[in-house]
Design an enzyme around this catalytic site. Sequence first.
Site, PDB file in Angstrom:
ATOM      1  N   HIS A  68       0.875  -1.164   0.000  1.00  0.00           N
ATOM      2  CA  HIS A  68       0.000   0.000   0.000  1.00  0.00           C
ATOM      3  C   HIS A  68       0.920   1.225   0.000  1.00  0.00           C
ATOM      4  CE1 HIS A  68      -2.410  -3.087   2.081  1.00  0.00           C
ATOM      5  NE2 HIS A  68      -3.497  -2.459   1.633  1.00  0.00           N
TER       6      HIS A  68
ATOM      7  N   ASP B 221       2.264   2.088   3.335  1.00  0.00           N
ATOM      8  CA  ASP B 221       3.204   1.118   3.914  1.00  0.00           C
ATOM      9  C   ASP B 221       4.638   1.570   3.683  1.00  0.00           C
ATOM     10  OD1 ASP B 221       1.065  -0.635   4.447  1.00  0.00           O
ATOM     11  OD2 ASP B 221       1.293  -1.616   2.502  1.00  0.00           O
TER      12      ASP B 221
END
Length: 441
Positions: A104, A107
């Site tokens: 993501h 992340d």
Amino acid sequence: MKKNRSAFFQTPAIAFEGPKSTNALAFRHYNPDEVIDGQTMADHMRFSIAYWHSFRGVGSDPFGPGTIARPWEVGKDPVTVALKRMDAAFEFFTKIRAPFWCWHDRDIAPEGKTLAESNKNLDVLVAHAKELQKATGVKLLWGTANLFSNPRFMCGASTNPDAHVFAYAAAQVKKALEATLELGGENYVFWGGREGYETLLNTDLKREQAHMAAFMRMAADYAKEIGFKGQFLIEPKPKEPTKHQYDFDCATCIAFLKTHGLDKLFKLNIETNHATLAGHTFQHEIEVAGAAGMLGSIDANSGDPLLGWDTDQFNTDVKELTLAMVSILKAGGLGTGGFNFDAKLRRPSVDMEDLFHAHIGGMDAYALAFKTARKIIADGRMAGFVKDRYASYDTGFGKAIETKKTSFKELEKIALSLGEPTLKSGKQEYLENLLNTYLHG
């Protein structure tokens, strides 16, 4: 695969030592270099490491904070820490011999105080990831945007009742698509973490679903504009964090995509644990997606049947995985998808080495299931039984039913002339025993 020069892990690169090995830090079934039908096992399996669980997960659960501390998480500047974290991640990717990774946007890069600052942070980390991919040979299976963690998304992203939030989410996905393209991502995933509702008392369900469809259409249009040719995937999940999510299961997603004319643009990224939460088996969800020609990729994990939430455990159930593999192979495989280990260490598993044990177990289980499924298909007995069970539809009035060349009136005449049908056994117990001969000899 080329080597990464980072040195966060003392564990050496994981080697294949065969089924008789007693080395806990070796593959027993997954030999990435083994050639089967002209392809290596690495190419068949397309294993991927989930950045969020393996390198952002800290062992937290709904009842307590994290328990896992990593040496690369030390530092005051979040971008500097993120760069070190990424170095550690690519060292792990190469040592575990995974050809792919997934992320993501939030992340890999810290969220800034503004969208512009967040985008700037992402640019820095994407540039670093591109260098590491080139140095190691690791590729990006898919990217996605986190549209669920920040409080602004408390009522959803594309389904939010506030158009301002919709616009913010669109800007974030635009940037994530650009980053995925820059890193050569082969897919892009939509997971509607909060695309659903808590109560219908304050929800216009029809309008929210129309907004979600419009959002996906705009994403596809922008992908075409920038030259991203990867596969779009939608990931079904029935609940948690919302009471009811619009991407409930594969059948719901397929109906949604067909209703809004998106079915030619999207396939499904199926997660084992999400299938369980929806009241299905993993194999059921694969069969539903495969029957619609929309099987795209797999999030490789499992849930605990005694717990009611998304536990995201590493799946080592060879029987479950073998059945899934039979269905995947029958559907023609995953194409540009792969098996992404969307799984996390258990809360008490705090050692660095535990990260290796977890992925070794998962990779070995999937590899063994793949080989066993191939034996089942090559042997043909199980498929032959199913074929024979439906043989009455291959000729005569059965074929006329399938080819839409009969009617209720004609079938009534046939039923009256033939009388009561003869009961034919489904042989479930025989087939379960047969499956065990493949699994256990």
